[in-house]
Design a protein around this motif. Structure first.
Motif, PDB file in Angstrom:
ATOM      1  N   GLN A 161       0.813  -1.219   0.000  1.00  0.00           N
ATOM      2  CA  GLN A 161       0.000   0.000   0.000  1.00  0.00           C
ATOM      3  C   GLN A 161       0.843   1.265   0.000  1.00  0.00           C
ATOM      4  OE1 GLN A 161      -3.332  -0.289   2.970  1.00  0.00           O
ATOM      5  NE2 GLN A 161      -2.222  -2.136   3.584  1.00  0.00           N
ATOM      6  N   ALA A 162       2.157   1.132   0.117  1.00  0.00           N
ATOM      7  CA  ALA A 162       3.022   2.303   0.233  1.00  0.00           C
ATOM      8  C   ALA A 162       3.074   3.088  -1.075  1.00  0.00           C
ATOM      9  CB  ALA A 162       4.424   1.872   0.647  1.00  0.00           C
ATOM     10  N   ARG A 163       3.067   4.396  -0.956  1.00  0.00           N
ATOM     11  CA  ARG A 163       3.178   5.279  -2.114  1.00  0.00           C
ATOM     12  C   ARG A 163       4.650   5.559  -2.386  1.00  0.00           C
ATOM     13  NH1 ARG A 163       0.315   6.233  -6.577  1.00  0.00           N
ATOM     14  NH2 ARG A 163       0.773   8.287  -7.473  1.00  0.00           N
ATOM     15  N   LEU A 164       5.079   5.350  -3.622  1.00  0.00           N
ATOM     16  CA  LEU A 164       6.457   5.626  -4.023  1.00  0.00           C
ATOM     17  C   LEU A 164       6.570   7.079  -4.458  1.00  0.00           C
ATOM     18  CD1 LEU A 164       9.356   4.767  -4.737  1.00  0.00           C
ATOM     19  CD2 LEU A 164       8.477   3.985  -6.956  1.00  0.00           C
ATOM     20  N   GLN A 199       8.486  15.194  10.069  1.00  0.00           N
ATOM     21  CA  GLN A 199       7.144  15.582   9.642  1.00  0.00           C
ATOM     22  C   GLN A 199       6.235  14.359   9.528  1.00  0.00           C
ATOM     23  OE1 GLN A 199       7.074  17.364   5.746  1.00  0.00           O
ATOM     24  NE2 GLN A 199       4.836  17.461   5.665  1.00  0.00           N
ATOM     25  N   ALA A 200       6.747  13.306   8.907  1.00  0.00           N
ATOM     26  CA  ALA A 200       5.950  12.086   8.740  1.00  0.00           C
ATOM     27  C   ALA A 200       5.659  11.438  10.095  1.00  0.00           C
ATOM     28  CB  ALA A 200       6.684  11.110   7.822  1.00  0.00           C
ATOM     29  N   GLU A 201       6.668  11.378  10.957  1.00  0.00           N
ATOM     30  CA  GLU A 201       6.466  10.758  12.267  1.00  0.00           C
ATOM     31  C   GLU A 201       5.411  11.500  13.073  1.00  0.00           C
ATOM     32  OE1 GLU A 201       9.099   9.246  16.131  1.00  0.00           O
ATOM     33  OE2 GLU A 201       9.990  10.612  14.651  1.00  0.00           O
ATOM     34  N   ALA A 202       5.468  12.848  13.023  1.00  0.00           N
ATOM     35  CA  ALA A 202       4.486  13.641  13.760  1.00  0.00           C
ATOM     36  C   ALA A 202       3.069  13.393  13.263  1.00  0.00           C
ATOM     37  CB  ALA A 202       4.836  15.128  13.654  1.00  0.00           C
ATOM     38  N   ALA A 203       2.954  13.084  11.960  1.00  0.00           N
ATOM     39  CA  ALA A 203       1.635  12.830  11.371  1.00  0.00           C
ATOM     40  C   ALA A 203       1.220  11.373  11.465  1.00  0.00           C
ATOM     41  CB  ALA A 203       1.642  13.267   9.901  1.00  0.00           C
ATOM     42  N   GLY A 204       2.083  10.528  12.036  1.00  0.00           N
ATOM     43  CA  GLY A 204       1.779   9.107  12.138  1.00  0.00           C
ATOM     44  C   GLY A 204       1.874   8.361  10.824  1.00  0.00           C
ATOM     45  N   LEU A 205       2.689   8.876   9.897  1.00  0.00           N
ATOM     46  CA  LEU A 205       2.831   8.268   8.569  1.00  0.00           C
ATOM     47  C   LEU A 205       4.115   7.449   8.506  1.00  0.00           C
ATOM     48  CD1 LEU A 205       1.968   8.064   5.530  1.00  0.00           C
ATOM     49  CD2 LEU A 205       3.394  10.109   5.140  1.00  0.00           C
ATOM     50  N   PRO A 206       4.040   6.131   8.377  1.00  0.00           N
ATOM     51  CA  PRO A 206       5.268   5.349   8.194  1.00  0.00           C
ATOM     52  C   PRO A 206       5.974   5.757   6.895  1.00  0.00           C
ATOM     53  CG  PRO A 206       3.416   3.936   8.797  1.00  0.00           C
ATOM     54  CD  PRO A 206       2.838   5.284   8.464  1.00  0.00           C
ATOM     55  N   VAL A 224      -2.972   8.168   2.854  1.00  0.00           N
ATOM     56  CA  VAL A 224      -2.008   7.188   2.359  1.00  0.00           C
ATOM     57  C   VAL A 224      -1.378   6.470   3.550  1.00  0.00           C
ATOM     58  CG1 VAL A 224       0.221   6.948   1.183  1.00  0.00           C
ATOM     59  CG2 VAL A 224      -1.541   8.413   0.209  1.00  0.00           C
ATOM     60  N   PRO A 225      -1.312   5.148   3.528  1.00  0.00           N
ATOM     61  CA  PRO A 225      -0.876   4.417   4.727  1.00  0.00           C
ATOM     62  C   PRO A 225       0.627   4.394   4.969  1.00  0.00           C
ATOM     63  CG  PRO A 225      -1.535   2.887   3.014  1.00  0.00           C
ATOM     64  CD  PRO A 225      -1.888   4.257   2.501  1.00  0.00           C
ATOM     65  N   ALA A 226       1.453   4.585   3.913  1.00  0.00           N
ATOM     66  CA  ALA A 226       2.910   4.536   4.065  1.00  0.00           C
ATOM     67  C   ALA A 226       3.552   5.147   2.821  1.00  0.00           C
ATOM     68  CB  ALA A 226       3.402   3.104   4.269  1.00  0.00           C
ATOM     69  N   VAL A 227       4.811   5.542   2.958  1.00  0.00           N
ATOM     70  CA  VAL A 227       5.524   6.199   1.853  1.00  0.00           C
ATOM     71  C   VAL A 227       6.934   5.644   1.750  1.00  0.00           C
ATOM     72  CG1 VAL A 227       6.503   8.388   1.032  1.00  0.00           C
ATOM     73  CG2 VAL A 227       4.190   8.339   1.974  1.00  0.00           C
ATOM     74  N   ILE A 228       7.380   5.425   0.518  1.00  0.00           N
ATOM     75  CA  ILE A 228       8.777   5.127   0.211  1.00  0.00           C
ATOM     76  C   ILE A 228       9.324   6.318  -0.563  1.00  0.00           C
ATOM     77  CG2 ILE A 228      10.386   3.602  -0.995  1.00  0.00           C
ATOM     78  CD1 ILE A 228       8.189   1.413  -0.802  1.00  0.00           C
ATOM     79  N   VAL A 229      10.338   6.968  -0.032  1.00  0.00           N
ATOM     80  CA  VAL A 229      10.964   8.109  -0.692  1.00  0.00           C
ATOM     81  C   VAL A 229      12.243   7.643  -1.376  1.00  0.00           C
ATOM     82  CG1 VAL A 229      12.053  10.361  -0.383  1.00  0.00           C
ATOM     83  CG2 VAL A 229      10.004   9.775   0.919  1.00  0.00           C
ATOM     84  N   CYS A 230      12.366   7.929  -2.668  1.00  0.00           N
ATOM     85  CA  CYS A 230      13.574   7.600  -3.433  1.00  0.00           C
ATOM     86  C   CYS A 230      14.252   8.895  -3.867  1.00  0.00           C
ATOM     87  CB  CYS A 230      13.228   6.749  -4.653  1.00  0.00           C
ATOM     88  SG  CYS A 230      14.671   6.382  -5.687  1.00  0.00           S
ATOM     89  N   ASP A 249       6.939  20.780  -3.564  1.00  0.00           N
ATOM     90  CA  ASP A 249       7.966  20.507  -2.566  1.00  0.00           C
ATOM     91  C   ASP A 249       7.611  19.241  -1.797  1.00  0.00           C
ATOM     92  OD1 ASP A 249      10.270  21.546  -0.756  1.00  0.00           O
ATOM     93  OD2 ASP A 249       8.633  21.066   0.617  1.00  0.00           O
ATOM     94  N   ILE A 250       8.616  18.487  -1.423  1.00  0.00           N
ATOM     95  CA  ILE A 250       8.349  17.199  -0.777  1.00  0.00           C
ATOM     96  C   ILE A 250       7.609  17.359   0.545  1.00  0.00           C
ATOM     97  CG2 ILE A 250      10.626  17.089   0.341  1.00  0.00           C
ATOM     98  CD1 ILE A 250      10.441  13.994  -0.188  1.00  0.00           C
ATOM     99  N   GLY A 251       7.902  18.416   1.296  1.00  0.00           N
ATOM    100  CA  GLY A 251       7.190  18.619   2.549  1.00  0.00           C
ATOM    101  C   GLY A 251       5.707  18.846   2.325  1.00  0.00           C
ATOM    102  N   ASP A 252       5.383  19.684   1.341  1.00  0.00           N
ATOM    103  CA  ASP A 252       3.982  19.919   1.010  1.00  0.00           C
ATOM    104  C   ASP A 252       3.323  18.637   0.513  1.00  0.00           C
ATOM    105  OD1 ASP A 252       4.387  22.586   1.650  1.00  0.00           O
ATOM    106  OD2 ASP A 252       4.747  23.181  -0.432  1.00  0.00           O
ATOM    107  N   HIS A 253       4.078  17.853  -0.250  1.00  0.00           N
ATOM    108  CA  HIS A 253       3.510  16.630  -0.812  1.00  0.00           C
ATOM    109  C   HIS A 253       3.246  15.596   0.283  1.00  0.00           C
ATOM    110  CE1 HIS A 253       2.467  13.886  -4.003  1.00  0.00           C
ATOM    111  NE2 HIS A 253       3.287  12.974  -3.512  1.00  0.00           N
TER     112      HIS A 253
END
Length: 343
Positions: free
Chosen positions: A168-171, A271-278, A243-249, A230-234
């Motif tokens: 389910q992770a978004r690339l 930012q992701a941790e504060a929002a509870g986003l793996p 979105v349940p999880a994110v993989i950043v490349c 910008d990645i922060g905005d995204h």
């Protein structure tokens, strides 16, 4: 075309707290950057003890190169020791006649390509009579090993997510933003089209049909438009979408240097941790032996007169060739007007 040495040419970085401010002054000389902005950026380096990872990564990559070629290998930087000018003088004194130059940027545009050709011309001028011929190798954003390295890094990052979240992770691909005017000047949109194309190649190799392309590390006055989003905005938008999880490349970077380990591993991760986003981040090529083999591949293309190795995908974009002694490549792909950019 024969070579008697390889020169690894990079951006440079401080290796102690006392070097941070002089390094940043080198990077920004002539750009009228406010002192308070340098103070802000300096804190990023002090977070890591005043040491940028980039020189250590490059030295480790050189060690890998030694296992792949018998050619002597030299190391020079644009903005910090070992300075390129000093390295080229040493090459002259050692009798090097022609060296292949690998610049640690995969891209076209000013900062990713043209500025390195200017560095080469300046260093040869500093060396004077007897300076070696320096042949800058081609852009490599669509080289098979480049694509393989990032595809494998995505798979490794995916494996660090909890198993129920992996499918389910978004690339999300990210690269260094530049001003829109600069991107139009070099191609047009040469840099952003190359990044977008490389992201498509890597996504396909990693088995992803859907993904996002974003940008990071912008600087300068807010009224100047840069590549977005910008990645922060995204990341904030992904949180809002559930979105349940994110993989950043970090496809725009061949090494986990300060703009990766600070901007992504600190700011975006927090930012992701504060929002509870793996969120997990894929590694850059760094000193992977396959990256060293990519460099040797580029050298051998010229030594053996081979066709460039490229991965073909839909809507290909230009990938330009080598240049000699700081002259633009024959395609003239990159303008020579300075701007901020990727490295």
């Amino acid at each position: 075309m024969e070579f008697d040495a390889i020169l690894l040419l990079s951006f440079g970085g401080p290796e102690g707290p006392e070097q941070v401010r002089p390094f940043l002054e080198n990077v920004t000389r002539g750009r009228n950057v406010p002192p308070e902005r340098l103070d802000d950026v300096a804190e990023h380096y002090f977070h890591f003890g005043g040491v940028s990872p980039i020189n250590g990564i490059n030295r480790a990559l050189i060690e890998q190169l030694h296992t792949q070629t018998d050619l002597p290998i030299y190391f020079g930087n644009r903005n910090w020791e070992p300075y390129l000018e000093d390295t080229v003088i040493a090459m002259r004194d050692n009798g090097v006649r022609r060296a292949a130059v690998f610049a640690t940027s995969a891209w076209g545009g000013y900062s990713g390509c043209t500025q390195y050709t200017e560095d080469i011309a300046r260093a040869r001028a500093a060396a004077g009579p007897g300076a070696p011929e320096l042949v800058k190798l081609r852009q490599f954003f669509d080289h098979p090993r480049f694509v393989e390295l990032f595809a494998d890094a995505i798979a490794e990052a995916r494996g660090r997510l909890p198993e129920p979240l992996r499918d389910q992770a978004r690339l999300v691909f990210t690269a260094h933003s530049i001003p829109l005017a600069a991107d139009e000047r070099h191609g047009p949109q040469l840099y952003s089209r190359q990044v977008t194309y490389a992201s498509a190649l890597v996504a396909a190799a990693a088995g992803y049909e859907s993904y996002d392309q974003v940008w990071q590390s912008r600087s300068g006055p807010p009224q100047v438009p840069w590549l977005e989003p910008d990645i922060g905005d995204h990341v904030a938008a992904l949180v809002d979408r559930g979105v349940p999880a994110v993989i950043v490349c970090p496809i725009g970077f061949v090494a986990d240097h300060i703009e990766v380990v600070w901007d992504l591993d600190n700011e975006v991760a927090e930012q992701a941790e504060a929002a509870g986003l793996p969120l997990v981040r894929a590694f850059s090529p760094n000193d992977d032996v396959r990256f060293a083999r990519l460099i040797v591949d580029l050298v051998d293309e010229l030594r053996q007169g081979r066709e460039p190795a490229r991965v073909a995908g839909p809507n290909p974009v230009p990938g330009y060739g080598f240049s000699v002694n700081g002259a633009p490549c024959s395609a003239g792909c990159c303008a020579t007007t300075p701007s901020a950019g990727s490295r």
